[in-house]
Design a protein around this motif. Structure first.
Motif, PDB file in Angstrom:
ATOM      1  N   THR A 189      -2.997 -27.123 -14.321  1.00  0.00           N
ATOM      2  CA  THR A 189      -3.778 -26.521 -15.445  1.00  0.00           C
ATOM      3  C   THR A 189      -5.349 -26.648 -14.707  1.00  0.00           C
ATOM      4  N   PRO A 190      -6.167 -25.832 -15.562  1.00  0.00           N
ATOM      5  CA  PRO A 190      -7.542 -25.631 -15.208  1.00  0.00           C
ATOM      6  C   PRO A 190      -8.258 -27.221 -15.041  1.00  0.00           C
ATOM      7  N   LEU A 191      -7.795 -27.939 -16.142  1.00  0.00           N
ATOM      8  CA  LEU A 191      -8.584 -29.110 -16.243  1.00  0.00           C
ATOM      9  C   LEU A 191      -8.104 -29.898 -14.937  1.00  0.00           C
ATOM     10  N   LEU A 192      -6.827 -30.066 -14.691  1.00  0.00           N
ATOM     11  CA  LEU A 192      -6.315 -30.899 -13.571  1.00  0.00           C
ATOM     12  C   LEU A 192      -6.840 -30.294 -12.123  1.00  0.00           C
ATOM     13  N   GLY A 193      -7.010 -28.976 -12.334  1.00  0.00           N
ATOM     14  CA  GLY A 193      -7.541 -28.469 -10.863  1.00  0.00           C
ATOM     15  C   GLY A 193      -9.195 -28.438 -10.679  1.00  0.00           C
ATOM     16  N   GLY A 194      -9.605 -28.806 -11.784  1.00  0.00           N
ATOM     17  CA  GLY A 194     -11.116 -29.030 -11.592  1.00  0.00           C
ATOM     18  C   GLY A 194     -11.956 -27.813 -11.642  1.00  0.00           C
ATOM     19  N   LEU A 195     -11.406 -26.635 -12.136  1.00  0.00           N
ATOM     20  CA  LEU A 195     -11.974 -25.536 -12.210  1.00  0.00           C
ATOM     21  C   LEU A 195     -13.312 -25.382 -13.246  1.00  0.00           C
ATOM     22  N   GLU A 196     -13.880 -24.512 -12.846  1.00  0.00           N
ATOM     23  CA  GLU A 196     -15.284 -24.300 -13.537  1.00  0.00           C
ATOM     24  C   GLU A 196     -14.693 -23.716 -15.018  1.00  0.00           C
ATOM     25  N   ASN A 197     -15.293 -24.186 -16.060  1.00  0.00           N
ATOM     26  CA  ASN A 197     -15.301 -23.838 -17.285  1.00  0.00           C
ATOM     27  C   ASN A 197     -13.540 -24.062 -17.655  1.00  0.00           C
ATOM     28  N   GLY A 198     -12.915 -24.990 -17.075  1.00  0.00           N
ATOM     29  CA  GLY A 198     -11.415 -25.363 -17.433  1.00  0.00           C
ATOM     30  C   GLY A 198     -11.207 -25.628 -18.721  1.00  0.00           C
ATOM     31  N   ARG A 199     -11.974 -26.446 -19.373  1.00  0.00           N
ATOM     32  CA  ARG A 199     -11.869 -26.855 -20.603  1.00  0.00           C
ATOM     33  C   ARG A 199     -11.939 -25.603 -21.701  1.00  0.00           C
ATOM     34  N   LEU A 200     -12.640 -24.541 -21.300  1.00  0.00           N
ATOM     35  CA  LEU A 200     -12.808 -23.398 -22.078  1.00  0.00           C
ATOM     36  C   LEU A 200     -11.564 -22.450 -22.161  1.00  0.00           C
ATOM     37  N   ILE A 201     -11.118 -22.268 -20.755  1.00  0.00           N
ATOM     38  CA  ILE A 201      -9.825 -21.614 -20.410  1.00  0.00           C
ATOM     39  C   ILE A 201      -8.673 -22.197 -21.014  1.00  0.00           C
ATOM     40  N   PHE A 202      -8.532 -23.687 -21.203  1.00  0.00           N
ATOM     41  CA  PHE A 202      -7.198 -24.246 -21.688  1.00  0.00           C
ATOM     42  C   PHE A 202      -7.427 -23.919 -23.265  1.00  0.00           C
ATOM     43  N   ASN A 203      -8.861 -24.151 -23.758  1.00  0.00           N
ATOM     44  CA  ASN A 203      -8.627 -24.051 -25.214  1.00  0.00           C
ATOM     45  C   ASN A 203      -8.405 -22.493 -25.736  1.00  0.00           C
ATOM     46  N   THR A 204      -8.711 -21.502 -24.984  1.00  0.00           N
ATOM     47  CA  THR A 204      -8.550 -20.410 -25.454  1.00  0.00           C
ATOM     48  C   THR A 204      -6.951 -19.844 -25.134  1.00  0.00           C
ATOM     49  N   ALA A 205      -6.464 -20.481 -24.189  1.00  0.00           N
ATOM     50  CA  ALA A 205      -4.921 -20.187 -24.109  1.00  0.00           C
ATOM     51  C   ALA A 205      -4.254 -21.004 -25.185  1.00  0.00           C
ATOM     52  N   PHE A 206      -4.716 -21.967 -25.495  1.00  0.00           N
ATOM     53  CA  PHE A 206      -4.241 -22.590 -26.749  1.00  0.00           C
ATOM     54  C   PHE A 206      -4.102 -22.183 -27.956  1.00  0.00           C
ATOM     55  N   ILE A 207      -5.201 -21.535 -28.354  1.00  0.00           N
ATOM     56  CA  ILE A 207      -5.250 -20.805 -29.521  1.00  0.00           C
ATOM     57  C   ILE A 207      -4.663 -19.638 -29.474  1.00  0.00           C
ATOM     58  N   VAL A 208      -4.592 -18.631 -28.432  1.00  0.00           N
ATOM     59  CA  VAL A 208      -3.741 -17.652 -28.332  1.00  0.00           C
ATOM     60  C   VAL A 208      -2.542 -17.992 -28.454  1.00  0.00           C
ATOM     61  N   VAL A 209      -1.891 -18.832 -28.086  1.00  0.00           N
ATOM     62  CA  VAL A 209      -0.261 -19.066 -28.344  1.00  0.00           C
ATOM     63  C   VAL A 209      -0.065 -19.422 -29.866  1.00  0.00           C
ATOM     64  N   LEU A 210      -1.076 -20.268 -30.373  1.00  0.00           N
ATOM     65  CA  LEU A 210      -0.904 -20.631 -31.730  1.00  0.00           C
ATOM     66  C   LEU A 210      -0.951 -19.502 -32.694  1.00  0.00           C
ATOM     67  N   VAL A 211      -2.011 -18.737 -32.497  1.00  0.00           N
ATOM     68  CA  VAL A 211      -2.027 -17.372 -33.277  1.00  0.00           C
ATOM     69  C   VAL A 211      -0.920 -16.600 -33.078  1.00  0.00           C
ATOM     70  N   SER A 212      -0.040 -16.386 -31.923  1.00  0.00           N
ATOM     71  CA  SER A 212       1.139 -15.631 -31.683  1.00  0.00           C
ATOM     72  C   SER A 212       1.997 -16.137 -32.664  1.00  0.00           C
ATOM     73  N   LEU A 213       2.078 -17.604 -32.696  1.00  0.00           N
ATOM     74  CA  LEU A 213       3.277 -18.361 -33.203  1.00  0.00           C
ATOM     75  C   LEU A 213       3.172 -17.996 -34.838  1.00  0.00           C
ATOM     76  N   VAL A 214       1.977 -18.382 -35.319  1.00  0.00           N
ATOM     77  CA  VAL A 214       1.809 -18.258 -36.687  1.00  0.00           C
ATOM     78  C   VAL A 214       1.722 -16.956 -37.366  1.00  0.00           C
ATOM     79  N   ILE A 215       0.945 -16.002 -36.711  1.00  0.00           N
ATOM     80  CA  ILE A 215       0.969 -14.596 -37.387  1.00  0.00           C
ATOM     81  C   ILE A 215       1.833 -13.594 -36.642  1.00  0.00           C
ATOM     82  N   GLN A 216       2.032 -13.439 -35.363  1.00  0.00           N
ATOM     83  CA  GLN A 216       2.740 -12.444 -34.705  1.00  0.00           C
ATOM     84  C   GLN A 216       4.400 -12.924 -35.067  1.00  0.00           C
ATOM     85  N   GLY A 217       4.606 -14.086 -34.825  1.00  0.00           N
ATOM     86  CA  GLY A 217       6.185 -14.609 -35.043  1.00  0.00           C
ATOM     87  C   GLY A 217       6.706 -13.832 -36.305  1.00  0.00           C
ATOM     88  N   TRP A 218       6.141 -14.410 -37.564  1.00  0.00           N
ATOM     89  CA  TRP A 218       6.627 -14.079 -38.754  1.00  0.00           C
ATOM     90  C   TRP A 218       6.729 -12.559 -39.160  1.00  0.00           C
TER      91      TRP A 218
END
Length: 275
Positions: free
Chosen positions: A1-30
């Motif tokens: 993951t970006p956090l384990l790899g020590g990438l710059e702005n890794g936490r921002l990348i992780f949070n963005t991916a998490f929100i995209v997946v959550l929105v896809s499940l909640v809105i796009q799924g149904w």
């Protein structure tokens, strides 16, 4: 993951991916189901009989034994009148088999067994397996044309030539149908007369026909069966053709025509002595 790899702005990348997946499940799924139905991509529920057996009866009668499960919301389950030609011979409900006359009103989930002519299964689908309401103007169920029962049957003979007798031509169309039905007509009864089929659309309280429909009986196309010949049969036909052709060409040469000039005969002169 970006956090384990020590990438710059890794936490921002992780949070963005998490929100995209959550929105896809909640809105796009149904919304997939409604969108697919709107686009016509949902496979429709299976219609038609659960089982079908073609019966070979003596003569030219072609009947089928059909087994239906009464669909929820179907016309029959809602109390639609069942034509005489579509009334079940046997009904299964909760594991018990009973006659249709003893069952009362059919209910969703009942299994019914019906003997019908082979041209009626599509009409039964509308009654037992479809949720669509039977439209009084349904061309398949009630005929493509409306016919006044008070019109003379002679007009029917003049228009379609169904082969009515002299006595039948004197009747009205309604009386003709009633007579063909044995003196008693019911809702959706059908009478096949030559190339046409007359369908009872409605009757009054006294059993008199108040509405008729007319349907043209489709003519089945003549099946074209290809003829396949073996190599030996093809050779025999070729040899026969050549022989016949030779006979036709030799015959004029062998027979002289009647008007031909006779061949000149040799002249034999008589010897004359000189004195």
């Amino acid at each position: 993951t970006p956090l384990l790899g020590g990438l710059e702005n890794g936490r921002l990348i992780f949070n963005t991916a998490f929100i995209v997946v959550l929105v896809s499940l909640v809105i796009q799924g149904w919304t997939v189901g409604p969108l697919a139905r709107r686009l016509g991509l949902i496979v429709p529920a299976r219609l038609g009989p659960l089982d079908k057996v073609e019966l070979e009866l003596p003569g030219s009668a072609h009947h089928e034994l059909l087994a239906y499960r009464v669909a929820p919301g179907s016309p029959v389950a809602r109390g639609e009148r069942i034509p005489r030609w579509a009334r079940p011979s046997l009904v299964l409900r909760d594991g018990r088999s009973m006659r249709f006359q003893d069952m009362g009103r059919l209910a969703a989930g009942d299994h019914v067994y019906i003997f019908v002519p082979d041209r009626y299964p599509a009409l039964l689908d509308k009654l037992f397996a479809s949720r669509a309401v039977v439209d009084p103007e349904d061309a398949d169920f009630f005929g493509a044309f409306a016919v006044d029962p008070a019109r003379s049957a002679a007009e029917l003979e003049a228009a379609y030539a169904p082969g009515l007798t002299e006595e039948e031509r004197k009747l009205t169309v309604g009386d003709l149908v009633t007579a063909r039905l044995g003196g008693h007509a019911e809702y959706a009864d059908r009478v096949l007369i030559g190339p046409i089929e007359l369908i009872v659309r409605d009757v009054d309280d006294k059993g008199r026909i108040t509405g008729l429909g007319l349907s043209l009986e489709p003519t089945a196309p003549v099946a074209r069966v290809p003829v396949f010949l073996s190599a030996g049969e093809i050779a025999d036909r070729i040899v026969g053709f050549v022989r016949n052709w030779r006979k036709r060409t030799k015959k004029p040469a062998a027979e002289a025509p009647d008007d031909a000039e006779p061949a000149p005969q040799p002249v034999v002169g008589k010897a004359t002595g000189e004195g």
